[in-house]
Design a protein around this motif. Sequence first.
Motif, mmCIF file in Angstrom:
data_model
loop_
_atom_site.group_PDB
_atom_site.id
_atom_site.type_symbol
_atom_site.label_atom_id
_atom_site.label_comp_id
_atom_site.label_asym_id
_atom_site.label_seq_id
_atom_site.Cartn_x
_atom_site.Cartn_y
_atom_site.Cartn_z
ATOM 1 N N GLY A 16 115.118 9.690 9.361
ATOM 2 C CA GLY A 16 115.150 10.644 9.735
ATOM 3 C C GLY A 16 116.003 9.951 11.157
ATOM 4 O O GLY A 16 115.748 9.303 12.012
ATOM 5 N N THR A 17 117.076 11.764 11.062
ATOM 6 C CA THR A 17 117.563 10.748 12.906
ATOM 7 C C THR A 17 116.703 11.401 13.623
ATOM 8 O O THR A 17 117.609 10.517 15.080
ATOM 9 C CB THR A 17 118.812 11.371 12.243
ATOM 10 O OG1 THR A 17 118.207 13.286 12.894
ATOM 11 C CG2 THR A 17 119.592 12.119 11.870
ATOM 12 N N ALA A 18 115.747 12.105 13.804
ATOM 13 C CA ALA A 18 114.696 12.509 14.756
ATOM 14 C C ALA A 18 113.409 11.732 14.627
ATOM 15 O O ALA A 18 112.905 11.638 16.151
ATOM 16 C CB ALA A 18 115.181 14.114 14.735
ATOM 17 N N ASN A 19 113.538 11.633 13.540
ATOM 18 C CA ASN A 19 111.738 11.500 13.449
ATOM 19 C C ASN A 19 111.657 10.358 11.412
ATOM 20 O O ASN A 19 112.137 10.685 11.104
ATOM 21 C CB ASN A 19 110.664 12.815 12.661
ATOM 22 C CG ASN A 19 110.517 13.810 14.088
ATOM 23 O OD1 ASN A 19 110.254 12.884 15.704
ATOM 24 N ND2 ASN A 19 110.813 15.280 14.228
ATOM 25 N N GLU A 139 119.362 12.187 1.519
ATOM 26 C CA GLU A 139 117.626 13.280 2.082
ATOM 27 C C GLU A 139 117.521 14.384 1.676
ATOM 28 O O GLU A 139 116.436 15.149 1.297
ATOM 29 C CB GLU A 139 118.466 13.664 3.535
ATOM 30 C CG GLU A 139 117.065 12.662 4.797
ATOM 31 C CD GLU A 139 117.672 13.099 5.972
ATOM 32 O OE1 GLU A 139 118.668 13.106 6.410
ATOM 33 O OE2 GLU A 139 116.704 14.068 7.037
ATOM 34 N N GLY A 163 118.125 18.841 10.137
ATOM 35 C CA GLY A 163 117.353 17.384 10.916
ATOM 36 C C GLY A 163 117.589 17.957 12.699
ATOM 37 O O GLY A 163 118.160 18.301 12.967
ATOM 38 N N GLY A 164 117.755 16.724 13.179
ATOM 39 C CA GLY A 164 118.638 16.123 14.965
ATOM 40 C C GLY A 164 119.982 16.431 14.944
ATOM 41 O O GLY A 164 120.165 16.660 15.087
ATOM 42 N N GLY A 187 119.851 20.126 15.056
ATOM 43 C CA GLY A 187 118.690 20.091 15.951
ATOM 44 C C GLY A 187 119.041 19.652 17.953
ATOM 45 O O GLY A 187 119.428 20.551 18.708
ATOM 46 N N GLU A 212 114.860 21.224 24.566
ATOM 47 C CA GLU A 212 114.297 21.212 23.145
ATOM 48 C C GLU A 212 112.813 22.230 23.423
ATOM 49 O O GLU A 212 113.036 22.502 22.455
ATOM 50 C CB GLU A 212 113.794 19.482 23.246
ATOM 51 C CG GLU A 212 113.211 20.224 21.304
ATOM 52 C CD GLU A 212 112.975 17.956 20.571
ATOM 53 O OE1 GLU A 212 112.827 17.273 21.167
ATOM 54 O OE2 GLU A 212 113.697 18.351 19.557
ATOM 55 N N LYS A 215 114.209 25.662 23.384
ATOM 56 C CA LYS A 215 114.975 25.889 22.100
ATOM 57 C C LYS A 215 113.305 26.120 20.889
ATOM 58 O O LYS A 215 113.102 27.607 20.549
ATOM 59 C CB LYS A 215 115.287 24.553 20.944
ATOM 60 C CG LYS A 215 115.567 25.094 19.717
ATOM 61 C CD LYS A 215 116.547 24.113 19.310
ATOM 62 C CE LYS A 215 115.546 22.562 19.097
ATOM 63 N NZ LYS A 215 116.354 21.672 18.781
ATOM 64 N N GLY A 294 113.679 20.704 6.756
ATOM 65 C CA GLY A 294 114.233 20.052 8.378
ATOM 66 C C GLY A 294 112.762 20.593 9.319
ATOM 67 O O GLY A 294 113.104 21.860 9.453
ATOM 68 N N GLY A 295 113.685 20.100 10.983
ATOM 69 C CA GLY A 295 112.797 20.480 12.368
ATOM 70 C C GLY A 295 113.180 21.575 12.227
ATOM 71 O O GLY A 295 112.815 22.876 12.531
ATOM 72 N N GLY A 296 114.621 22.129 12.267
ATOM 73 C CA GLY A 296 115.582 23.093 12.044
ATOM 74 C C GLY A 296 115.410 24.106 11.844
ATOM 75 O O GLY A 296 115.556 25.789 11.718
ATOM 76 N N LEU A 298 112.677 25.829 11.213
ATOM 77 C CA LEU A 298 111.329 26.094 12.360
ATOM 78 C C LEU A 298 112.314 27.218 13.266
ATOM 79 O O LEU A 298 110.875 27.641 13.812
ATOM 80 C CB LEU A 298 110.289 25.107 12.877
ATOM 81 C CG LEU A 298 109.814 24.099 11.697
ATOM 82 C CD1 LEU A 298 109.304 22.983 12.850
ATOM 83 C CD2 LEU A 298 108.913 24.549 10.803
ATOM 84 N N LEU A 321 109.216 19.482 7.908
ATOM 85 C CA LEU A 321 109.057 18.829 8.412
ATOM 86 C C LEU A 321 108.930 17.719 7.710
ATOM 87 O O LEU A 321 108.365 15.981 7.886
ATOM 88 C CB LEU A 321 108.083 18.757 10.238
ATOM 89 C CG LEU A 321 109.221 19.395 11.043
ATOM 90 C CD1 LEU A 321 108.228 19.419 12.173
ATOM 91 C CD2 LEU A 321 110.114 18.296 11.978
HETATM 92 P P1 ADP Z 1 115.615 14.813 10.918
HETATM 93 O O1 ADP Z 1 115.243 14.756 10.035
HETATM 94 O O2 ADP Z 1 116.581 14.267 11.584
HETATM 95 O O3 ADP Z 1 114.393 13.240 11.890
HETATM 96 P P2 ADP Z 1 113.251 16.719 11.483
HETATM 97 O O4 ADP Z 1 113.873 17.522 10.627
HETATM 98 O O5 ADP Z 1 112.193 15.679 11.652
HETATM 99 O O6 ADP Z 1 114.449 15.869 11.626
HETATM 100 O O7 ADP Z 1 113.327 17.469 12.767
HETATM 101 C C1 ADP Z 1 113.631 17.568 14.196
HETATM 102 C C2 ADP Z 1 114.525 18.293 15.151
HETATM 103 O O8 ADP Z 1 113.916 19.595 14.002
HETATM 104 C C3 ADP Z 1 114.908 18.971 15.984
HETATM 105 O O9 ADP Z 1 116.159 18.213 16.769
HETATM 106 C C4 ADP Z 1 113.622 19.104 17.046
HETATM 107 O O10 ADP Z 1 114.463 19.794 18.368
HETATM 108 C C5 ADP Z 1 113.745 20.551 16.074
HETATM 109 N N1 ADP Z 1 112.685 21.108 15.991
HETATM 110 C C6 ADP Z 1 110.759 21.023 15.686
HETATM 111 N N2 ADP Z 1 110.627 21.958 15.978
HETATM 112 C C7 ADP Z 1 111.012 23.242 15.986
HETATM 113 C C8 ADP Z 1 110.989 24.380 16.136
HETATM 114 N N3 ADP Z 1 109.562 24.630 16.292
HETATM 115 N N4 ADP Z 1 111.715 25.186 16.773
HETATM 116 C C9 ADP Z 1 112.958 24.643 16.344
HETATM 117 N N5 ADP Z 1 113.773 23.201 16.268
HETATM 118 C C10 ADP Z 1 112.722 22.481 16.221
#
Ligand code: ADP
Length: 352
Positions: A16-19, A139, A163-164, A187, A212, A215, A294-296, A298, A321
Amino acid sequence: MGLFSKFSKNIGIDLGTANTLVCSEEGIILREPSVVAVNSLTSEVLAVGEEAKAMIGKTPSHIVAVRPLRDGVIADFGYAEIMLRYFLEKANTSKGIFKPISKPRIAIGVPSGITEVERRAVREAAENAGAGTVYLLDEPMAAAIGAGLAVAEPIGSMIVDIGGGTTEVAVISLSGVVISESIRIAGDELNSSIIVYMKKVYNLSIGETTAENIKIKLGSAFKISDESDEDQMEVRGLNLLNGLPRTVIVNRAEIREAMVEPLTSIVESVKRTLERIPPELAADIYDRGIVIAGGGALLKGLDEMIAHETEVPVHIADDPLSCVVLGAGRILTDKTLRRVLELTTTNHAHLV
Ligand code: ADP
Ligand code: MG
Protein backbone atom coordinates in the motif's frame (compact mmCIF):
# COMPACT_ATOMS: atom_id res chain seq x y z
CA MET A 1 5.84 -30.73 -6.18
CA GLY A 2 7.22 -33.74 -4.32
CA LEU A 3 10.10 -32.89 -2.06
CA PHE A 4 9.33 -29.21 -1.61
CA SER A 5 5.58 -29.40 -1.39
CA LYS A 6 5.39 -29.45 2.38
CA PHE A 7 7.10 -26.07 2.50
CA SER A 8 5.04 -24.58 -0.29
CA LYS A 9 2.92 -21.79 1.00
CA ASN A 10 0.78 -19.08 -0.38
CA ILE A 11 1.66 -15.55 0.59
CA GLY A 12 -0.52 -12.46 0.23
CA ILE A 13 0.94 -8.96 0.24
CA ASP A 14 -0.68 -5.55 0.29
CA LEU A 15 1.90 -3.11 -1.04
CA GLY A 16 0.00 0.00 0.00
CA THR A 17 0.93 3.66 -0.30
CA ALA A 18 0.75 4.01 3.50
CA ASN A 19 0.99 0.46 4.89
CA THR A 20 2.39 -2.86 3.76
CA LEU A 21 0.88 -6.08 5.08
CA VAL A 22 1.88 -9.70 4.60
CA CYS A 23 -0.24 -12.77 5.31
CA SER A 24 0.36 -16.49 5.18
CA GLU A 25 -2.36 -19.13 5.25
CA GLU A 26 -2.40 -18.73 9.04
CA GLY A 27 -3.25 -15.05 8.95
CA ILE A 28 -1.59 -11.63 8.94
CA ILE A 29 2.04 -11.84 9.96
CA LEU A 30 3.36 -8.35 9.19
CA ARG A 31 1.82 -4.90 9.20
CA GLU A 32 4.19 -1.93 8.83
CA PRO A 33 4.21 1.57 7.38
CA SER A 34 5.47 1.73 3.77
CA VAL A 35 8.31 4.00 4.83
CA VAL A 36 12.07 3.93 4.33
CA ALA A 37 14.47 6.13 6.33
CA VAL A 38 17.23 7.38 4.09
CA ASN A 39 20.44 9.29 4.75
CA SER A 40 19.99 12.06 2.20
CA LEU A 41 23.73 12.72 2.07
CA THR A 42 24.66 9.19 1.04
CA SER A 43 21.28 7.78 -0.15
CA GLU A 44 21.86 4.88 2.23
CA VAL A 45 18.79 3.15 3.65
CA LEU A 46 18.97 3.28 7.46
CA ALA A 47 15.72 1.64 8.46
CA VAL A 48 12.49 0.30 6.99
CA GLY A 49 8.88 0.22 8.19
CA GLU A 50 7.94 0.92 11.81
CA GLU A 51 11.54 1.59 12.74
CA ALA A 52 11.93 4.09 9.90
CA LYS A 53 8.75 5.92 10.84
CA ALA A 54 9.89 6.21 14.47
CA MET A 55 13.21 7.76 13.41
CA ILE A 56 11.63 10.60 11.51
CA GLY A 57 11.82 13.99 13.12
CA LYS A 58 13.87 12.62 16.00
CA THR A 59 17.14 12.32 14.17
CA PRO A 60 19.49 14.72 12.40
CA SER A 61 17.83 16.51 9.53
CA HIS A 62 19.72 14.62 6.86
CA ILE A 63 17.70 11.53 7.75
CA VAL A 64 14.54 11.71 5.71
CA ALA A 65 11.44 9.58 5.37
CA VAL A 66 10.74 8.26 1.92
CA ARG A 67 7.39 6.70 1.08
CA PRO A 68 8.25 4.96 -2.17
CA LEU A 69 4.61 4.51 -3.23
CA ARG A 70 3.24 7.69 -1.77
CA ASP A 71 1.07 8.79 -4.69
CA GLY A 72 0.13 5.36 -5.91
CA VAL A 73 2.93 5.31 -8.41
CA ILE A 74 6.36 4.07 -7.50
CA ALA A 75 8.16 7.34 -6.99
CA ASP A 76 11.40 5.65 -6.19
CA PHE A 77 11.76 2.19 -7.45
CA GLY A 78 15.06 1.38 -5.74
CA TYR A 79 13.57 2.11 -2.33
CA ALA A 80 10.34 0.25 -3.11
CA GLU A 81 12.34 -2.83 -3.95
CA ILE A 82 14.48 -2.61 -0.82
CA MET A 83 11.33 -2.16 1.27
CA LEU A 84 9.50 -5.12 -0.24
CA ARG A 85 12.49 -7.42 0.11
CA TYR A 86 13.05 -6.31 3.68
CA PHE A 87 9.43 -7.00 4.65
CA LEU A 88 9.39 -10.39 2.96
CA GLU A 89 12.62 -11.41 4.64
CA LYS A 90 11.44 -10.10 8.01
CA ALA A 91 8.14 -11.97 7.75
CA ASN A 92 10.03 -15.06 6.78
CA THR A 93 12.69 -15.02 9.46
CA SER A 94 10.36 -14.10 12.29
CA LYS A 95 7.65 -16.58 11.40
CA GLY A 96 9.39 -19.02 9.07
CA ILE A 97 6.51 -18.81 6.63
CA PHE A 98 8.37 -20.28 3.74
CA LYS A 99 11.63 -21.86 2.87
CA PRO A 100 13.16 -19.95 -0.02
CA ILE A 101 13.71 -23.28 -1.70
CA SER A 102 9.99 -23.96 -1.65
CA LYS A 103 9.34 -21.01 -3.94
CA PRO A 104 5.99 -19.87 -2.50
CA ARG A 105 3.27 -18.40 -4.67
CA ILE A 106 2.87 -14.73 -3.88
CA ALA A 107 -0.09 -12.50 -4.75
CA ILE A 108 0.61 -8.80 -4.37
CA GLY A 109 -2.06 -6.12 -4.29
CA VAL A 110 -0.64 -2.99 -5.93
CA PRO A 111 -2.18 0.42 -6.63
CA SER A 112 -3.89 0.14 -10.01
CA GLY A 113 -2.09 3.26 -11.28
CA ILE A 114 1.39 1.78 -11.43
CA THR A 115 2.90 1.33 -14.86
CA GLU A 116 3.90 -1.83 -16.64
CA VAL A 117 7.57 -1.11 -15.91
CA GLU A 118 6.80 -0.68 -12.22
CA ARG A 119 4.77 -3.89 -12.19
CA ARG A 120 7.71 -5.75 -13.63
CA ALA A 121 9.95 -4.22 -11.00
CA VAL A 122 7.65 -5.29 -8.14
CA ARG A 123 7.52 -8.77 -9.60
CA GLU A 124 11.31 -8.94 -9.78
CA ALA A 125 11.69 -7.70 -6.22
CA ALA A 126 9.39 -10.49 -5.02
CA GLU A 127 11.22 -13.07 -7.12
CA ASN A 128 14.56 -11.91 -5.78
CA ALA A 129 13.19 -12.31 -2.27
CA GLY A 130 12.37 -15.96 -2.94
CA ALA A 131 8.98 -16.06 -4.63
CA GLY A 132 8.09 -18.76 -7.13
CA THR A 133 5.11 -17.49 -9.07
CA VAL A 134 4.13 -13.87 -8.54
CA TYR A 135 0.64 -12.55 -9.24
CA LEU A 136 -0.03 -8.83 -9.30
CA LEU A 137 -3.55 -7.92 -8.32
CA ASP A 138 -5.21 -4.57 -8.72
CA GLU A 139 -5.93 -3.26 -5.25
CA PRO A 140 -9.69 -2.86 -5.68
CA MET A 141 -10.07 -6.49 -6.75
CA ALA A 142 -8.01 -7.66 -3.77
CA ALA A 143 -10.02 -5.37 -1.48
CA ALA A 144 -13.32 -6.69 -2.83
CA ILE A 145 -12.28 -10.29 -2.25
CA GLY A 146 -10.98 -9.46 1.24
CA ALA A 147 -14.24 -7.68 2.02
CA GLY A 148 -16.11 -10.85 1.13
CA LEU A 149 -17.85 -9.58 -2.01
CA ALA A 150 -19.10 -12.18 -4.48
CA VAL A 151 -16.60 -11.20 -7.18
CA ALA A 152 -16.99 -14.37 -9.24
CA GLU A 153 -20.78 -14.16 -9.50
CA PRO A 154 -22.70 -12.50 -12.33
CA ILE A 155 -23.59 -9.73 -9.90
CA GLY A 156 -22.29 -6.18 -9.85
CA SER A 157 -20.31 -5.21 -6.71
CA MET A 158 -18.85 -1.81 -6.04
CA ILE A 159 -15.80 -1.27 -3.87
CA VAL A 160 -14.25 2.04 -2.84
CA ASP A 161 -10.78 1.66 -1.31
CA ILE A 162 -9.60 4.84 0.37
CA GLY A 163 -5.93 4.46 1.23
CA GLY A 164 -3.17 6.92 2.04
CA GLY A 165 -2.22 8.10 -1.45
CA THR A 166 -5.05 6.89 -3.66
CA THR A 167 -8.75 6.23 -3.69
CA GLU A 168 -9.70 3.42 -6.00
CA VAL A 169 -13.27 2.92 -7.09
CA ALA A 170 -14.25 -0.20 -8.99
CA VAL A 171 -17.23 -2.19 -10.14
CA ILE A 172 -16.61 -5.91 -10.31
CA SER A 173 -18.62 -8.72 -11.87
CA LEU A 174 -17.84 -12.24 -13.12
CA SER A 175 -14.27 -12.21 -11.75
CA GLY A 176 -13.24 -9.04 -13.55
CA VAL A 177 -13.09 -5.29 -13.05
CA VAL A 178 -15.87 -3.85 -15.25
CA ILE A 179 -15.05 -0.19 -14.67
CA SER A 180 -12.69 1.58 -12.31
CA GLU A 181 -11.18 4.88 -11.47
CA SER A 182 -8.16 5.82 -9.39
CA ILE A 183 -7.60 9.31 -8.00
CA ARG A 184 -4.63 10.60 -6.03
CA ILE A 185 -6.81 11.98 -3.28
CA ALA A 186 -7.14 9.96 -0.09
CA GLY A 187 -5.93 9.97 3.52
CA ASP A 188 -2.72 11.97 2.90
CA GLU A 189 -4.72 14.69 1.21
CA LEU A 190 -7.07 14.87 4.20
CA ASN A 191 -4.02 15.39 6.42
CA SER A 192 -2.72 18.12 4.10
CA SER A 193 -6.04 19.92 4.15
CA ILE A 194 -5.89 20.01 7.98
CA ILE A 195 -2.36 21.45 7.81
CA VAL A 196 -3.54 24.16 5.40
CA TYR A 197 -6.57 24.96 7.59
CA MET A 198 -4.49 25.35 10.78
CA LYS A 199 -2.13 27.65 8.92
CA LYS A 200 -4.87 29.76 7.38
CA VAL A 201 -7.16 30.08 10.39
CA TYR A 202 -4.71 29.98 13.32
CA ASN A 203 -1.33 30.83 11.79
CA LEU A 204 -0.29 27.53 13.27
CA SER A 205 2.27 25.26 11.66
CA ILE A 206 1.74 21.55 12.35
CA GLY A 207 3.40 18.43 10.98
CA GLU A 208 1.88 15.50 9.12
CA THR A 209 1.76 13.25 12.17
CA THR A 210 -0.15 15.85 14.17
CA ALA A 211 -2.57 16.36 11.28
CA GLU A 212 -3.15 12.63 11.02
CA ASN A 213 -3.84 12.40 14.76
CA ILE A 214 -6.39 15.19 14.50
CA LYS A 215 -8.06 13.42 11.59
CA ILE A 216 -8.26 10.10 13.41
CA LYS A 217 -9.36 11.53 16.78
CA LEU A 218 -11.60 14.39 15.73
CA GLY A 219 -12.15 14.01 12.00
CA SER A 220 -15.58 13.37 10.50
CA ALA A 221 -17.04 13.62 7.03
CA PHE A 222 -20.65 14.07 8.01
CA LYS A 223 -22.30 15.67 11.02
CA ILE A 224 -22.67 12.89 13.50
CA SER A 225 -25.87 12.78 15.53
CA ASP A 226 -24.29 12.78 19.00
CA GLU A 227 -21.93 15.62 18.17
CA SER A 228 -21.43 18.06 21.02
CA ASP A 229 -19.36 21.10 21.86
CA GLU A 230 -17.07 18.84 23.84
CA ASP A 231 -15.88 17.28 20.61
CA GLN A 232 -12.70 19.28 20.52
CA MET A 233 -8.99 18.85 21.11
CA GLU A 234 -5.82 20.77 21.86
CA VAL A 235 -3.41 21.09 18.98
CA ARG A 236 0.20 22.06 19.49
CA GLY A 237 2.27 23.64 16.80
CA LEU A 238 4.42 26.61 15.97
CA ASN A 239 3.02 30.11 15.77
CA LEU A 240 3.95 31.26 12.28
CA LEU A 241 4.01 34.88 13.36
CA ASN A 242 6.79 34.55 15.93
CA GLY A 243 8.06 30.96 15.59
CA LEU A 244 7.10 30.09 19.16
CA PRO A 245 5.21 26.98 20.31
CA ARG A 246 1.51 27.55 20.73
CA THR A 247 -1.60 25.53 21.58
CA VAL A 248 -5.01 26.07 20.03
CA ILE A 249 -8.30 24.28 20.52
CA VAL A 250 -10.19 23.02 17.48
CA ASN A 251 -13.59 21.37 17.29
CA ARG A 252 -15.12 18.67 15.15
CA ALA A 253 -17.04 21.03 12.86
CA GLU A 254 -13.88 22.97 12.00
CA ILE A 255 -11.98 19.84 11.04
CA ARG A 256 -14.91 18.69 8.94
CA GLU A 257 -14.86 22.03 7.14
CA ALA A 258 -11.09 21.74 6.66
CA MET A 259 -11.51 18.41 4.85
CA VAL A 260 -14.48 19.33 2.62
CA GLU A 261 -12.52 19.67 -0.60
CA PRO A 262 -10.73 16.31 -0.69
CA LEU A 263 -13.84 14.56 0.65
CA THR A 264 -15.91 16.09 -2.13
CA SER A 265 -13.38 14.84 -4.69
CA ILE A 266 -13.71 11.32 -3.29
CA VAL A 267 -17.50 11.48 -3.47
CA GLU A 268 -17.33 12.88 -7.01
CA SER A 269 -15.20 9.94 -8.07
CA VAL A 270 -17.80 7.53 -6.68
CA LYS A 271 -20.57 9.43 -8.48
CA ARG A 272 -18.70 9.43 -11.81
CA THR A 273 -18.25 5.68 -11.54
CA LEU A 274 -21.92 5.15 -10.67
CA GLU A 275 -22.86 7.07 -13.80
CA ARG A 276 -20.72 4.78 -15.94
CA ILE A 277 -22.12 1.51 -14.64
CA PRO A 278 -23.67 -0.63 -17.36
CA PRO A 279 -27.44 -0.69 -16.78
CA GLU A 280 -27.61 -4.42 -16.17
CA LEU A 281 -25.27 -4.08 -13.20
CA ALA A 282 -26.63 -0.82 -11.81
CA ALA A 283 -29.62 -2.48 -10.13
CA ASP A 284 -27.27 -4.81 -8.21
CA ILE A 285 -25.27 -1.90 -6.86
CA TYR A 286 -28.38 0.05 -5.88
CA ASP A 287 -29.76 -3.04 -4.10
CA ARG A 288 -26.59 -4.32 -2.46
CA GLY A 289 -24.88 -1.02 -1.83
CA ILE A 290 -21.31 0.21 -2.03
CA VAL A 291 -18.61 -1.27 0.20
CA ILE A 292 -15.88 1.03 1.45
CA ALA A 293 -12.46 -0.24 2.55
CA GLY A 294 -8.93 1.04 3.27
CA GLY A 295 -7.94 3.14 6.28
CA GLY A 296 -9.99 6.06 4.98
CA ALA A 297 -13.17 4.02 5.44
CA LEU A 298 -12.61 4.44 9.18
CA LEU A 299 -13.16 8.19 8.98
CA LYS A 300 -16.30 8.90 10.98
CA GLY A 301 -19.36 9.56 8.85
CA LEU A 302 -17.70 8.89 5.49
CA ASP A 303 -20.17 6.06 4.89
CA GLU A 304 -23.05 8.41 5.65
CA MET A 305 -21.62 11.16 3.46
CA ILE A 306 -21.28 8.86 0.43
CA ALA A 307 -24.74 7.36 1.05
CA HIS A 308 -26.26 10.82 1.36
CA GLU A 309 -24.61 12.15 -1.79
CA THR A 310 -25.21 9.12 -4.00
CA GLU A 311 -28.47 7.80 -2.54
CA VAL A 312 -26.95 4.33 -2.55
CA PRO A 313 -26.53 2.37 0.70
CA VAL A 314 -22.92 2.22 1.94
CA HIS A 315 -21.36 -0.49 4.11
CA ILE A 316 -17.96 -0.37 5.81
CA ALA A 317 -15.94 -3.57 5.24
CA ASP A 318 -15.01 -5.58 8.33
CA ASP A 319 -11.42 -4.62 9.17
CA PRO A 320 -10.97 -2.13 6.29
CA LEU A 321 -7.18 -1.92 6.77
CA SER A 322 -6.76 -5.65 6.13
CA CYS A 323 -9.06 -6.28 3.14
CA VAL A 324 -6.38 -6.09 0.46
CA VAL A 325 -3.90 -8.45 2.12
CA LEU A 326 -6.62 -10.94 3.06
CA GLY A 327 -7.97 -10.81 -0.49
CA ALA A 328 -4.49 -11.35 -1.93
CA GLY A 329 -4.02 -14.37 0.32
CA ARG A 330 -7.43 -15.81 -0.45
CA ILE A 331 -7.14 -15.59 -4.21
CA LEU A 332 -4.33 -18.16 -4.09
CA THR A 333 -6.20 -20.69 -1.99
CA ASP A 334 -9.85 -20.34 -2.99
CA LYS A 335 -10.63 -22.37 -6.10
CA THR A 336 -13.73 -20.33 -6.90
CA LEU A 337 -11.39 -17.39 -7.51
CA ARG A 338 -9.24 -19.15 -10.10
CA ARG A 339 -10.75 -17.12 -12.94
CA VAL A 340 -9.85 -13.88 -11.14
CA LEU A 341 -6.27 -15.02 -10.95
CA GLU A 342 -6.25 -15.74 -14.69
CA LEU A 343 -7.73 -12.35 -15.48
CA THR A 344 -5.50 -10.28 -13.20
CA THR A 345 -2.75 -9.84 -15.72
CA THR A 346 -5.09 -8.16 -18.17
CA ASN A 347 -6.95 -5.76 -15.91
CA HIS A 348 -5.95 -2.14 -16.09
CA ALA A 349 -7.64 0.69 -14.30
CA HIS A 350 -8.78 3.79 -16.03
CA LEU A 351 -6.63 6.63 -14.66
CA VAL A 352 -7.99 10.10 -14.10
P1 ADP B 1 -2.73 2.25 1.74
O1 ADP B 1 -3.53 1.07 1.26
O2 ADP B 1 -2.63 3.34 0.73
O3 ADP B 1 -1.41 1.83 2.30
P2 ADP B 1 -4.36 2.18 4.13
O4 ADP B 1 -5.56 1.46 3.64
O5 ADP B 1 -3.41 1.46 4.99
O6 ADP B 1 -3.58 2.89 2.92
O7 ADP B 1 -4.91 3.50 4.89
C1 ADP B 1 -4.05 4.48 5.37
C2 ADP B 1 -4.81 5.77 5.52
O8 ADP B 1 -5.92 5.56 6.40
C3 ADP B 1 -3.96 6.86 6.15
O9 ADP B 1 -4.15 8.06 5.44
C4 ADP B 1 -4.52 6.96 7.56
O10 ADP B 1 -4.40 8.28 8.08
C5 ADP B 1 -5.97 6.60 7.34
N1 ADP B 1 -6.63 6.13 8.57
C6 ADP B 1 -6.27 5.09 9.36
N2 ADP B 1 -7.11 5.00 10.43
C7 ADP B 1 -8.04 5.99 10.30
C8 ADP B 1 -9.15 6.44 11.08
N3 ADP B 1 -9.51 5.82 12.19
N4 ADP B 1 -9.84 7.52 10.63
C9 ADP B 1 -9.49 8.16 9.50
N5 ADP B 1 -8.45 7.78 8.72
C10 ADP B 1 -7.73 6.72 9.11
MG1 MG C 1 -4.60 -0.03 0.27
